[in-house]
Design an enzyme around this catalytic site. Structure first.
Site, PDB file in Angstrom:
ATOM      1  CG  ASN A 178       3.148   4.534   1.715  1.00  0.00           C
ATOM      2  OD1 ASN A 178       3.933   4.152   0.842  1.00  0.00           O
ATOM      3  ND2 ASN A 178       2.420   3.695   2.428  1.00  0.00           N
ATOM      4  CB  THR A 179       4.333  10.496   5.111  1.00  0.00           C
ATOM      5  OG1 THR A 179       2.946  10.142   5.111  1.00  0.00           O
ATOM      6  CG2 THR A 179       4.473  11.992   5.379  1.00  0.00           C
ATOM      7  CE  LYS A 182       2.479   0.164  12.915  1.00  0.00           C
ATOM      8  NZ  LYS A 182       1.095   0.051  12.465  1.00  0.00           N
ATOM      9  CG  ASN A 233       4.150   1.130   9.649  1.00  0.00           C
ATOM     10  OD1 ASN A 233       3.465   0.716   8.710  1.00  0.00           O
ATOM     11  ND2 ASN A 233       3.871   2.232  10.295  1.00  0.00           N
ATOM     12  CB  SER A 274       3.695   5.282   7.317  1.00  0.00           C
ATOM     13  OG  SER A 274       2.806   4.699   8.226  1.00  0.00           O
ATOM     14  CG  PHE A 294      -0.386   9.028   7.009  1.00  0.00           C
ATOM     15  CD1 PHE A 294      -0.375   7.667   7.270  1.00  0.00           C
ATOM     16  CD2 PHE A 294       0.648   9.804   7.519  1.00  0.00           C
ATOM     17  CE1 PHE A 294       0.652   7.082   8.027  1.00  0.00           C
ATOM     18  CE2 PHE A 294       1.678   9.242   8.268  1.00  0.00           C
ATOM     19  CZ  PHE A 294       1.669   7.881   8.514  1.00  0.00           C
ATOM     20  CG  ASN A 296      -0.393   0.661   2.431  1.00  0.00           C
ATOM     21  OD1 ASN A 296      -0.457   1.892   2.574  1.00  0.00           O
ATOM     22  ND2 ASN A 296       0.213  -0.127   3.309  1.00  0.00           N
TER      23      ASN A 296
HETATM   24  C1  LIG Z   1      -3.616  -0.701   3.581  1.00  0.00           C
HETATM   25  C2  LIG Z   1      -2.799  -0.488   4.813  1.00  0.00           C
HETATM   26  C3  LIG Z   1      -2.803   0.752   5.446  1.00  0.00           C
HETATM   27  C4  LIG Z   1      -2.035   0.968   6.582  1.00  0.00           C
HETATM   28  N1  LIG Z   1      -2.093   2.174   7.191  1.00  0.00           N
HETATM   29  C5  LIG Z   1      -1.397   2.379   8.330  1.00  0.00           C
HETATM   30  C6  LIG Z   1      -1.480   3.609   9.006  1.00  0.00           C
HETATM   31  O1  LIG Z   1      -2.212   4.514   8.625  1.00  0.00           O
HETATM   32  N2  LIG Z   1      -0.736   3.762  10.135  1.00  0.00           N
HETATM   33  C7  LIG Z   1       0.064   2.764  10.639  1.00  0.00           C
HETATM   34  O2  LIG Z   1       0.714   2.955  11.674  1.00  0.00           O
HETATM   35  N3  LIG Z   1       0.145   1.579  10.015  1.00  0.00           N
HETATM   36  C8  LIG Z   1      -0.559   1.359   8.886  1.00  0.00           C
HETATM   37  N4  LIG Z   1      -0.485   0.151   8.263  1.00  0.00           N
HETATM   38  C9  LIG Z   1       0.432  -0.871   8.787  1.00  0.00           C
HETATM   39  C10 LIG Z   1      -0.279  -1.875   9.690  1.00  0.00           C
HETATM   40  O3  LIG Z   1      -0.809  -1.241  10.826  1.00  0.00           O
HETATM   41  C11 LIG Z   1       0.709  -2.979  10.126  1.00  0.00           C
HETATM   42  O4  LIG Z   1       1.727  -2.410  10.917  1.00  0.00           O
HETATM   43  C12 LIG Z   1       1.341  -3.689   8.949  1.00  0.00           C
HETATM   44  O5  LIG Z   1       0.428  -3.858   7.888  1.00  0.00           O
HETATM   45  C13 LIG Z   1       1.883  -5.062   9.334  1.00  0.00           C
HETATM   46  O6  LIG Z   1       0.865  -5.904   9.798  1.00  0.00           O
HETATM   47  P1  LIG Z   1       0.134  -7.005   8.870  1.00  0.00           P
HETATM   48  O7  LIG Z   1       1.215  -7.800   8.203  1.00  0.00           O
HETATM   49  O8  LIG Z   1      -0.713  -7.804   9.819  1.00  0.00           O
HETATM   50  O9  LIG Z   1      -0.683  -6.248   7.887  1.00  0.00           O
HETATM   51  C14 LIG Z   1      -1.236  -0.078   7.107  1.00  0.00           C
HETATM   52  C15 LIG Z   1      -1.234  -1.332   6.472  1.00  0.00           C
HETATM   53  C16 LIG Z   1      -1.998  -1.540   5.349  1.00  0.00           C
HETATM   54  C17 LIG Z   1      -1.974  -2.895   4.703  1.00  0.00           C
END
Ligand SMILES: Cc1cc2nc3c(=O)[nH]c(=O)nc-3n(C[C@H](O)[C@H](O)[C@H](O)COP(=O)(O)O)c2cc1C
Length: 370
Positions: free
Chosen positions: A184-185, A222, A251, A182, A120, A116
């Site tokens: 993406n910023t 985080k 993350n 993250s 944000f 992704n």
């Molecule tokens: C589509 C998407 C959007 C995410 N947006 C955020 C976010 O806004 N803030 C954040 O701290 N982590 C975000 N994450 C990261 C998740 O909170 C998590 O740390 C990461 O996906 C790893 O866990 P997973 O393998 O169970 O998905 C996002 C993940 C995905 C897939």
């Protein structure tokens, strides 16, 4: 059943559209009294032995929804209804912003992964604070609030943006998370360097204490799985020094390791953060490293590639008091949290530990007493 539905319906849809459709159904179910009671009875049965106390909070269990799924705090009860023991909303930024242009979410189905670059997209701290203020909870669940930097705000002014969000949101947060990880910023992850992180966390702590005077809002940070090991240690040391309450690891990653089960090369090359199964190994490694460094002085939250109860149990043994998931929910569907709870309860019963708390970090203790 869900897997068939996923293949027939969701897989053919644009991933972001599928997300909003699922989201609508969840919210609708949570607003319908009889339905939500029934769904919760099936998907969120309580296991007494999984009761967890962390961050000064009582939870039904250790497993929560990771940030990013409910960015604007619109489906907290819906996610609790599906069995998540805590719901981390956000990332919320100081100001509202649209995020990156679409398409920005990609499914790598054979690898059970997502990429992704949402960036944000959220309604901003004022709107989310108003929604949390007006919320009448249906299910008792812990609500974490994850905050990040508004894209247009310069890196040098980041602290003021986080402080603005803290002042608006801290009163509504059972715990607060500073997200500096993250991908993406632009520039966000530079804030993980201790010389930037120290003043940022100090400013957020002070803002939380100024705003909320009747309790101490737990503060967590985080981190990214892409940090070098010595940087993971540096964040761990800083967290202890500043009296932080927890670290969330991890993350998404900008690496593309662990793929190779047949996802289309064009998809693999999409820019953004990779999550799901390929992240499992590195997230676990970072968690182990953190636990070796901080032990039980700080609450560790394990997230990244947790697909099933065995993954969740491994994180607990590695040092996580709380665990979270996101990507596997997309692939496993509504029974995801229930399967984790059941499996955790079974593993705990078969283990030498009387409580989950006793199991936290057991791997490390075993390794060091050998
Ligand atoms: C589509 C998407 C959007 C995410 N947006 C955020 C976010 O806004 N803030 C954040 O701290 N982590 C975000 N994450 C990261 C998740 O909170 C998590 O740390 C990461 O996906 C790893 O866990 P997973 O393998 O169970 O998905 C996002 C993940 C995905 C897939």
């Amino acid at each position: 059943m869900y897997k068939l539905f996923f293949q027939l319906v969701f897989k053919r849809m644009d991933p972001e559209k599928a997300h909003y459709l699922a989201f609508r159904w969840i919210r609708l179910a949570a607003r319908t009294p009889v339905l939500r009671t029934l769904v919760a009875a099936v998907l969120a049965p309580r296991h007494k032995e999984l009761r967890t106390e962390a961050l000064g909070l009582r939870m039904h269990g250790p497993f929560g929804l990771a940030a990013g799924f409910d960015k604007n705090a619109i489906a907290i009860d819906g996610m609790a209804m599906l069995g998540f023991d805590h719901v981390e909303i956000g990332t919320v930024t100081g100001e509202a912003q649209p995020g990156n242009p679409k398409k920005r979410l990609f499914r790598l189905v054979p690898d059970r992964a997502l990429i992704n670059r949402m960036g944000f997209n959220n309604e901003g701290s004022a709107a989310v604070a108003a929604r949390l203020h007006a919320r009448v909870p249906v299910f008792r669940t812990v609500v974490g609030v994850n905050i990040g930097k508004t894209k247009v705000v310069e890196e040098a002014d980041a602290a003021a943006d986080y402080v603005k969000s803290t002042e608006r949101l801290a009163a509504h947060a059972d715990y607060l998370v500073v997200n500096v990880s993250s991908p993406n910023t632009p520039g966000l992850r530079n804030l993980q360097a201790t010389e930037s992180l120290r003043p940022l966390l100090t400013a957020v702590r002070e803002a939380a204490d100024r705003t909320v005077t009747d309790r101490r809002v737990p503060l967590l940070v985080k981190i990214a799985p892409d940090l070098a090991d010595e940087d993971v240690d540096a964040v761990a040391d800083l967290a202890v020094e500043l009296g932080l309450d927890g670290i969330i690891a991890t993350n998404t990653t900008i690496a593309r390791e662990g793929l190779g089960l047949g996802s289309a090369p064009a998809l693999v090359q999409e820019t953004g953060g990779l999550s799901g199964a390929p992240l499992k190994e590195r997230s676990l490694e970072v968690l182990r490293r953190l636990y070796a460094r901080v032990g039980d002085r700080i609450v560790l939250v394990g997230v990244g590639g947790i697909e099933n109860a065995e993954d969740a149990w491994q994180r607990i043994l590695a040092g996580a008091t709380l665990i979270q998931g996101y990507s596997a929910f997309i692939y496993e569907g509504p029974f995801y949290a229930r399967a984790i709870h059941r499996g955790l309860a079974a593993r705990l019963a078969a283990s030498p530990y009387a409580t989950l708390a006793e199991a936290v970090g057991a791997d490390h203790r075993k390794a060091t007493t050998r």
